[in-house]
Design an enzyme around this catalytic site. Sequence first.
Site, short mmCIF file in Angstrom:
data_model
loop_
_atom_site.label_atom_id
_atom_site.label_comp_id
_atom_site.label_asym_id
_atom_site.label_seq_id
_atom_site.Cartn_x
_atom_site.Cartn_y
_atom_site.Cartn_z
N TRP A 11 0.82 -1.23 0.00
CA TRP A 11 0.00 0.00 0.00
C TRP A 11 0.84 1.27 0.00
O TRP A 11 0.33 2.36 -0.24
CB TRP A 11 -0.92 0.00 1.22
CG TRP A 11 -2.06 -0.95 1.14
CD1 TRP A 11 -2.24 -1.98 0.24
CD2 TRP A 11 -3.23 -0.97 1.99
NE1 TRP A 11 -3.43 -2.63 0.48
CE2 TRP A 11 -4.05 -2.02 1.55
CE3 TRP A 11 -3.63 -0.20 3.08
CZ2 TRP A 11 -5.27 -2.33 2.17
CZ3 TRP A 11 -4.84 -0.51 3.69
CH2 TRP A 11 -5.66 -1.55 3.23
N LYS A 12 2.13 1.15 0.35
CA LYS A 12 3.03 2.32 0.44
C LYS A 12 2.44 3.34 1.43
O LYS A 12 1.82 2.95 2.41
CB LYS A 12 3.28 2.90 -0.95
CG LYS A 12 3.72 1.81 -1.94
CD LYS A 12 4.31 2.34 -3.20
CE LYS A 12 4.76 1.18 -4.08
NZ LYS A 12 5.46 1.58 -5.28
N HIS A 95 12.64 -2.40 0.25
CA HIS A 95 11.98 -1.89 -0.95
C HIS A 95 12.85 -0.79 -1.57
O HIS A 95 13.50 -0.04 -0.85
CB HIS A 95 10.59 -1.35 -0.60
CG HIS A 95 9.78 -1.02 -1.82
ND1 HIS A 95 9.94 0.16 -2.49
CD2 HIS A 95 8.84 -1.73 -2.49
CE1 HIS A 95 9.11 0.16 -3.53
NE2 HIS A 95 8.44 -0.98 -3.56
N GLU A 97 12.17 2.01 -2.71
CA GLU A 97 11.87 3.37 -2.22
C GLU A 97 12.55 3.61 -0.87
O GLU A 97 13.00 4.72 -0.58
CB GLU A 97 10.35 3.56 -2.12
CG GLU A 97 9.74 3.70 -3.52
CD GLU A 97 8.30 3.22 -3.63
OE1 GLU A 97 7.62 3.06 -2.60
OE2 GLU A 97 7.85 3.00 -4.78
N GLU A 167 11.91 -6.58 -8.23
CA GLU A 167 11.21 -5.39 -8.70
C GLU A 167 12.17 -4.46 -9.45
O GLU A 167 12.90 -3.67 -8.83
CB GLU A 167 10.63 -4.62 -7.51
CG GLU A 167 9.62 -5.39 -6.70
CD GLU A 167 8.69 -4.47 -5.92
OE1 GLU A 167 7.47 -4.60 -6.10
OE2 GLU A 167 9.17 -3.61 -5.17
N GLY A 173 5.68 1.75 -10.48
CA GLY A 173 4.83 2.94 -10.54
C GLY A 173 4.91 3.69 -11.87
O GLY A 173 4.47 4.83 -11.97
N SER A 213 4.47 -2.42 -11.64
CA SER A 213 3.34 -2.17 -12.55
C SER A 213 2.54 -3.43 -12.89
O SER A 213 2.03 -3.56 -14.01
CB SER A 213 3.81 -1.46 -13.83
OG SER A 213 4.33 -0.18 -13.51
N GLY A 234 1.81 -2.74 -6.15
CA GLY A 234 1.63 -1.42 -5.55
C GLY A 234 0.29 -0.82 -5.92
O GLY A 234 -0.75 -1.15 -5.34
N GLY A 235 0.30 0.06 -6.91
CA GLY A 235 -0.90 0.82 -7.30
C GLY A 235 -2.16 -0.01 -7.43
O GLY A 235 -3.22 0.36 -6.91
P1 PGA Z 1 3.61 -0.71 -8.56
O1 PGA Z 1 4.51 -0.86 -7.26
O2 PGA Z 1 2.82 -1.98 -8.70
O3 PGA Z 1 2.74 0.49 -8.29
O4 PGA Z 1 4.54 -0.51 -9.72
C1 PGA Z 1 5.13 -2.09 -6.93
C2 PGA Z 1 5.97 -1.92 -5.69
O5 PGA Z 1 6.65 -0.90 -5.55
O6 PGA Z 1 5.99 -2.83 -4.82
#
Ligand code: PGA
Length: 249
Positions: A11-12, A95, A97, A167, A173, A213, A234-235
């Site tokens: 969910w970030k 992750h 990020e 990833e 994203g 993605s 993610g999204g």
């Molecule tokens: P995303 O993110 O599906 O929005 O690309 C994946 C993630 O960062 O785990």
Amino acid sequence: MERRKIIAGNWKMNMTPSEAVALIEKLKPLVATDSADVVFCVPAIDIIPAVEAVKGTNIGIGAENMYFEEKGAFTGEISPAMLTDAGVKYVIIGHSERREYFAETDETVNKKVLKAFEHGLTPIICCGESLTQREQGITIDWIRQQIKIAFLNVTAGQAKDAVIAYEPIWAIGTGKVATTEQAQEVCAAIRACIAEIYDDATAAAIRIQYGGSVSAASAPELFAQADIDGGLVGGASLKEDFGAIVNWQ
Ligand code: PGA
């Protein structure tokens, strides 16, 4: 050996506690399945209401990070015991990020992985290359190094229960999903690296996700690959699409 798929939402930094409960209520019936493990990795403050909201369902709750010390003067951090006491089963570690914005390194990832296992948490260990690294042709070397450091001093018995999320940073994203061939190639290389570090049985047991993605449209082909055992999403995990991704077959 047939590995059970594991599909996790990341969910970030989205969803307040009340929004989290509302989203779980909406997704619960859509992600019901017996054929895969389903995990929602949620912000720390959402963990307690989320664990309550998933009671009696097939959904497991994960954290998005944790610290590698037991307790003490680490203002702002969350300990592994806090997670397990709250009912958390999984924790995302390293992750991209967190590596980019919060100075996570392969070494802190390794410390966190060891600590997660010590507390019976299943780590979802992230790795992935940048676009520059892919263009330079060093993707596999880079990922192998990330994996080797992440698993330092991890026993084979622990490693077989780990989850690795491949990833590619350029796919996160961006809507630019890796091709099925790219994703399978790296996931196979990760499994081969685990076989080198441990043995074939450990490599055959460990689960490797693709992330970046993932959508309802791309999931079926990705998840059908020999070395891809699900996804870190993610999204699309914040939308009804997550139901279709979980029920990809
Ligand atoms: P995303 O993110 O599906 O929005 O690309 C994946 C993630 O960062 O785990």
